[in-house]
Design a protein around this motif. Structure first.
Motif, PDB file in Angstrom:
ATOM      1  N   PHE A 204       0.839  -1.196   0.000  1.00 13.97           N
ATOM      2  CA  PHE A 204       0.000   0.000   0.000  1.00 13.97           C
ATOM      3  C   PHE A 204       0.873   1.244   0.000  1.00 13.97           C
ATOM      4  CE2 PHE A 204      -2.622   2.837   3.022  1.00 13.97           C
ATOM      5  CZ  PHE A 204      -3.136   3.573   1.959  1.00 13.97           C
ATOM      6  N   ALA A 205       0.798   2.032  -1.077  1.00  9.07           N
ATOM      7  CA  ALA A 205       1.494   3.323  -1.128  1.00  9.07           C
ATOM      8  C   ALA A 205       0.625   4.338  -0.394  1.00  9.07           C
ATOM      9  CB  ALA A 205       1.724   3.745  -2.576  1.00  9.07           C
ATOM     10  N   LYS A 206       0.992   4.628   0.846  1.00 12.18           N
ATOM     11  CA  LYS A 206       0.164   5.468   1.719  1.00 12.18           C
ATOM     12  C   LYS A 206       0.365   6.950   1.383  1.00 12.18           C
ATOM     13  CE  LYS A 206      -1.233   5.687   6.598  1.00 12.18           C
ATOM     14  NZ  LYS A 206      -1.267   7.101   6.912  1.00 12.18           N
ATOM     15  N   THR A 207      -0.696   7.618   1.034  1.00 13.47           N
ATOM     16  CA  THR A 207      -0.663   9.039   0.692  1.00 13.47           C
ATOM     17  C   THR A 207      -1.194   9.867   1.864  1.00 13.47           C
ATOM     18  OG1 THR A 207      -2.783   8.671  -0.412  1.00 13.47           O
ATOM     19  CG2 THR A 207      -0.824   8.726  -1.806  1.00 13.47           C
ATOM     20  N   HIS A 208      -0.871  11.170   1.873  1.00 15.39           N
ATOM     21  CA  HIS A 208      -1.247  12.035   2.994  1.00 15.39           C
ATOM     22  C   HIS A 208      -2.655  12.604   2.834  1.00 15.39           C
ATOM     23  CE1 HIS A 208       3.129  12.039   3.747  1.00 15.39           C
ATOM     24  NE2 HIS A 208       2.801  12.362   4.998  1.00 15.39           N
ATOM     25  N   LYS A 209      -3.440  12.500   3.908  1.00 17.95           N
ATOM     26  CA  LYS A 209      -4.765  13.128   4.019  1.00 17.95           C
ATOM     27  C   LYS A 209      -5.705  12.735   2.875  1.00 17.95           C
ATOM     28  CE  LYS A 209      -5.359  14.873   7.073  1.00 17.95           C
ATOM     29  NZ  LYS A 209      -5.665  14.180   8.354  1.00 17.95           N
ATOM     30  N   THR A 210      -5.796  11.426   2.665  1.00 16.10           N
ATOM     31  CA  THR A 210      -6.667  10.887   1.617  1.00 16.10           C
ATOM     32  C   THR A 210      -7.626   9.819   2.142  1.00 16.10           C
ATOM     33  OG1 THR A 210      -4.986   9.237   1.097  1.00 16.10           O
ATOM     34  CG2 THR A 210      -4.951  11.271  -0.210  1.00 16.10           C
ATOM     35  N   GLY A 211      -7.677   9.664   3.446  1.00 15.83           N
ATOM     36  CA  GLY A 211      -8.402   8.529   4.025  1.00 15.83           C
ATOM     37  C   GLY A 211      -7.482   7.332   4.176  1.00 15.83           C
ATOM     38  N   SER A 212      -6.178   7.573   4.013  1.00 16.49           N
ATOM     39  CA  SER A 212      -5.218   6.459   4.016  1.00 16.49           C
ATOM     40  C   SER A 212      -5.060   5.811   5.391  1.00 16.49           C
ATOM     41  CB  SER A 212      -3.855   6.937   3.506  1.00 16.49           C
ATOM     42  OG  SER A 212      -3.306   7.924   4.355  1.00 16.49           O
ATOM     43  N   SER A 213      -5.277   6.572   6.462  1.00 20.85           N
ATOM     44  CA  SER A 213      -5.147   5.977   7.796  1.00 20.85           C
ATOM     45  C   SER A 213      -6.289   5.009   8.086  1.00 20.85           C
ATOM     46  CB  SER A 213      -5.098   7.072   8.866  1.00 20.85           C
ATOM     47  OG  SER A 213      -3.905   7.809   8.766  1.00 20.85           O
ATOM     48  N   THR A 214      -7.474   5.311   7.572  1.00 23.77           N
ATOM     49  CA  THR A 214      -8.598   4.379   7.713  1.00 23.77           C
ATOM     50  C   THR A 214      -8.319   3.111   6.929  1.00 23.77           C
ATOM     51  OG1 THR A 214     -10.124   6.243   7.936  1.00 23.77           O
ATOM     52  CG2 THR A 214     -11.083   4.099   7.421  1.00 23.77           C
ATOM     53  N   LEU A 215      -7.813   3.279   5.713  1.00 18.32           N
ATOM     54  CA  LEU A 215      -7.461   2.119   4.895  1.00 18.32           C
ATOM     55  C   LEU A 215      -6.326   1.325   5.540  1.00 18.32           C
ATOM     56  CD1 LEU A 215      -7.675   0.419   2.356  1.00 18.32           C
ATOM     57  CD2 LEU A 215      -6.340   2.152   1.136  1.00 18.32           C
ATOM     58  N   GLN A 216      -5.364   2.027   6.089  1.00 19.79           N
ATOM     59  CA  GLN A 216      -4.259   1.355   6.769  1.00 19.79           C
ATOM     60  C   GLN A 216      -4.764   0.515   7.943  1.00 19.79           C
ATOM     61  OE1 GLN A 216      -1.719   3.607   9.493  1.00 19.79           O
ATOM     62  NE2 GLN A 216       0.077   2.920   8.356  1.00 19.79           N
ATOM     63  N   ASN A 217      -5.722   1.048   8.710  1.00 14.60           N
ATOM     64  CA  ASN A 217      -6.273   0.298   9.831  1.00 14.60           C
ATOM     65  C   ASN A 217      -6.941  -0.993   9.364  1.00 14.60           C
ATOM     66  OD1 ASN A 217      -8.985  -0.157  11.635  1.00 14.60           O
ATOM     67  ND2 ASN A 217      -7.247   0.447  12.925  1.00 14.60           N
ATOM     68  N   ILE A 218      -7.617  -0.938   8.226  1.00 12.27           N
ATOM     69  CA  ILE A 218      -8.222  -2.142   7.653  1.00 12.27           C
ATOM     70  C   ILE A 218      -7.144  -3.171   7.330  1.00 12.27           C
ATOM     71  CG2 ILE A 218      -9.426  -3.031   5.597  1.00 12.27           C
ATOM     72  CD1 ILE A 218     -10.959  -0.333   5.549  1.00 12.27           C
ATOM     73  N   ILE A 219      -6.048  -2.700   6.737  1.00 13.98           N
ATOM     74  CA  ILE A 219      -4.944  -3.596   6.374  1.00 13.98           C
ATOM     75  C   ILE A 219      -4.262  -4.134   7.634  1.00 13.98           C
ATOM     76  CG2 ILE A 219      -2.704  -3.713   5.207  1.00 13.98           C
ATOM     77  CD1 ILE A 219      -3.791  -1.501   3.314  1.00 13.98           C
ATOM     78  N   PHE A 220      -4.065  -3.271   8.631  1.00  9.64           N
ATOM     79  CA  PHE A 220      -3.489  -3.714   9.908  1.00  9.64           C
ATOM     80  C   PHE A 220      -4.327  -4.856  10.497  1.00  9.64           C
ATOM     81  CE2 PHE A 220      -1.086   0.360  11.452  1.00  9.64           C
ATOM     82  CZ  PHE A 220      -0.103   0.110  10.516  1.00  9.64           C
ATOM     83  N   ARG A 221      -5.628  -4.642  10.547  1.00 10.96           N
ATOM     84  CA  ARG A 221      -6.494  -5.648  11.162  1.00 10.96           C
ATOM     85  C   ARG A 221      -6.451  -6.966  10.399  1.00 10.96           C
ATOM     86  NH1 ARG A 221     -11.311  -4.333  10.340  1.00 10.96           N
ATOM     87  NH2 ARG A 221     -11.260  -2.168   9.629  1.00 10.96           N
ATOM     88  N   PHE A 222      -6.479  -6.884   9.082  1.00 14.94           N
ATOM     89  CA  PHE A 222      -6.427  -8.115   8.283  1.00 14.94           C
ATOM     90  C   PHE A 222      -5.114  -8.858   8.530  1.00 14.94           C
ATOM     91  CE2 PHE A 222      -5.577 -10.713   4.601  1.00 14.94           C
ATOM     92  CZ  PHE A 222      -6.801 -11.316   4.351  1.00 14.94           C
ATOM     93  N   GLY A 223      -4.002  -8.130   8.464  1.00 18.18           N
ATOM     94  CA  GLY A 223      -2.709  -8.766   8.692  1.00 18.18           C
ATOM     95  C   GLY A 223      -2.558  -9.296  10.102  1.00 18.18           C
ATOM     96  N   ASP A 224      -3.101  -8.571  11.061  1.00 14.39           N
ATOM     97  CA  ASP A 224      -3.055  -8.984  12.459  1.00 14.39           C
ATOM     98  C   ASP A 224      -3.863 -10.268  12.663  1.00 14.39           C
ATOM     99  OD1 ASP A 224      -2.586  -8.932  15.174  1.00 14.39           O
ATOM    100  OD2 ASP A 224      -4.021  -7.337  15.599  1.00 14.39           O
ATOM    101  N   ASN A 225      -5.067 -10.297  12.119  1.00  8.90           N
ATOM    102  CA  ASN A 225      -5.934 -11.456  12.291  1.00  8.90           C
ATOM    103  C   ASN A 225      -5.386 -12.713  11.628  1.00  8.90           C
ATOM    104  OD1 ASN A 225      -7.811  -9.995  13.769  1.00  8.90           O
ATOM    105  ND2 ASN A 225      -9.045  -9.477  11.982  1.00  8.90           N
ATOM    106  N   TYR A 226      -4.693 -12.531  10.512  1.00  8.27           N
ATOM    107  CA  TYR A 226      -4.117 -13.676   9.795  1.00  8.27           C
ATOM    108  C   TYR A 226      -2.658 -13.923  10.168  1.00  8.27           C
ATOM    109  CZ  TYR A 226      -8.162 -14.416   6.760  1.00  8.27           C
ATOM    110  OH  TYR A 226      -9.418 -14.715   6.275  1.00  8.27           O
ATOM    111  N   ASP A 227      -2.169 -13.177  11.157  1.00  9.09           N
ATOM    112  CA  ASP A 227      -0.809 -13.376  11.666  1.00  9.09           C
ATOM    113  C   ASP A 227       0.229 -13.212  10.559  1.00  9.09           C
ATOM    114  OD1 ASP A 227       0.740 -13.746  13.907  1.00  9.09           O
ATOM    115  OD2 ASP A 227       0.945 -15.904  13.605  1.00  9.09           O
ATOM    116  N   LEU A 228       0.076 -12.161   9.756  1.00  8.54           N
ATOM    117  CA  LEU A 228       0.974 -11.927   8.630  1.00  8.54           C
ATOM    118  C   LEU A 228       2.212 -11.136   9.062  1.00  8.54           C
ATOM    119  CD1 LEU A 228      -1.658 -11.074   5.850  1.00  8.54           C
ATOM    120  CD2 LEU A 228      -0.719 -13.299   6.525  1.00  8.54           C
TER     121      LEU A 228
END
Length: 435
Positions: free
Chosen positions: A85-109
């Motif tokens: 994920f190429a994270k951009t500034h002030k685009t809703g990227s932190s919300t998207l990042q949280n989704i990715i964090f949770r997915f990776g966390d839940n699947y132990d990635l």
């Protein structure tokens, strides 16, 4: 493959097709026409006995049932775990990042994360060496890249060669205004965004060479430096590269639609992409951009608009391919999931004056959530970016420690190894993620 109209497929000259790619009504119509052709052509009698028609329709039903089963089988897919994920500034990227964090966390990635922060350096382009020698590298290939950086596709590709690549864009003027306030430029220049448009942007200043926030922020976040941003040929080249390198370019203005497309791309469930909005500014911090100011800023940010408009057009076509009605239905389902999530988990919304612990935000100008912690899985939806980064890092260090411990104490008895490893866990004092 997203479903698309058979005529458009034929017109485009595609050579390959699968049952999954053809809408079911199209298949049904095709078989009915084929059946009628067989019945009424050549040696078939002009009038067919009722029993023959019934038999034919029965065969048609059986054939369609087999095709339907084939399509359902093809539609089954396994969730994809490799994502950059190429994270951009002030685009809703932190919300998207949280989704990715949770997915990776839940699947132990395994996350390719900064050594001591929640973002990589914004002074130099990202390099694979930043994560290749970290302890987490010993756990095996990396699965997730999702942190702010000076984007460098070729280097990220080295550590995630088989990943899907995504990013997110926002209307450049709205994006700049949000950065302008969030990063304190309003106070630094001692003028609001409307004054800045007329007194500064009107004169078309170039981006400051060492600034990580400024003109044409989207292209800068995707790896262009301040000199390159002034070169129209290089801007066009960069847009073509992004087009070739990224599997999905998402949009802040169409966030839910973007998440539906992300779930489709990654074979994730809609439940995987439900969310609570992260890093949203307090209402009193938002400034209305006047029409004349917007016009000036739009001209100043012309390179970003070229990027934005190119992918906006592609995004609309992608929704067409996905199916407008199907998209409408899935967005409604996602909104319902978000409403249920908020109802179950959120006790209050506010700034750091009411937020505690891992839910405190990085700056005081944005809002977070007071969470119902009696429901264990709620916390991960509201955990701040810095806090979640720390949790993931500690979790990965536990895994590294256990791996080292298993090797170091392999000659001991099973009971002794378990005792020592439990001591290691206690010393690290790490909370495991809420599943």
């Amino acid at each position: 493959m997203s479903r698309f109209d058979l005529f458009n497929w034929w017109k485009s000259g595609k050579k390959k097709i699968s049952f999954r790619s053809i809408p079911r009504p199209t298949i049904l119509i095709a078989f009915i026409f084929a059946l009628l052709f067989l019945i009424y052509s050549n040696n078939f009698a002009p009038i067919v006995q009722t029993t023959d028609m019934a038999r034919s329709l029965g065969l048609l039903h059986d054939r369609l049932a087999k095709i339907d089963a084939t399509m359902l089988e093809e539609e089954k897919c396994e969730p994809i775990h490799k994502l950059a994920f190429a994270k951009t500034h002030k685009t809703g990227s932190s919300t998207l990042q949280n989704i990715i964090f949770r997915f990776g966390d839940n699947y132990d990635l395994n996350f390719a994360l900064p050594e001591n922060s929640w973002m990589f350096s914004l002074k130099t382009p990202w390099n694979a060496s930043l994560v290749e020698t970290l302890p987490a590298a010993s756990l095996g290939p990396y699965d997730i890249f999702a942190f702010h950086s000076v984007w460098n596709y070729d280097e990220v590709k080295k550590v995630l060669p088989k990943a899907k690549f995504i990013t997110i864009l926002r209307d450049p003027v709205d994006c700049y205004e949000s950065n302008y306030v969030y990063m304190g430029l309003q106070n630094a220049f001692k003028m609001d965004i409307n004054e800045y448009a007329h007194l500064k942007a009107y004169h078309n200043p170039v981006r400051r060479s060492h600034a990580f926030i400024g003109k044409d922020q989207l292209l800068w976040d995707l790896g262009m430096n301040w000199r390159e941003l002034e070169n129209k040929t290089l801007v066009d080249k960069k847009i073509a590269e992004v087009d070739d390198q990224f599997d999905l370019v998402m949009f802040s203005e169409f966030f839910d639609e973007s998440l539906v497309l992300l779930a489709d791309l990654m074979c994730w469930k809609l439940e995987d992409v439900r969310y609570l909005t992260q890093n949203a500014r307090k209402k009193e911090g938002k400034i209305e951009i006047k029409p004349d100011s917007r016009e000036i800023l739009s001209a100043w940010l012309s390179a970003d608009y070229k990027l934005y408009n190119h992918f906006k057009e592609k995004f609309e076509k992608r929704i067409d391919s996905y199916g407008r009605e199907r998209m409408k239905k899935d967005v409604a389902a996602l909104k319902k999931l978000n409403e249920e999530l908020s109802k179950q988990c959120v006790l209050a919304v506010g700034d750091n004056s009411i937020l505690k612990g891992e839910f405190r935000m990085a700056v005081n100008s944005v809002e977070g959530y007071v969470i119902n912690t009696t429901i264990p899985w709620c916390s991960s939806y509201a955990r701040s970016e810095p806090s979640y980064s720390v949790l993931i890092r500690k979790k990965q260090m536990i895994k590294v420690g256990l791996k080292m411990g298993e090797n170091k104490y392999s000659t001991l008895s099973k009971e002794e190894r378990q005792r020592i490893l439990q001591i290691m866990r206690t010393k690290l004092k790490v909370k495991t993620s809420n599943k």
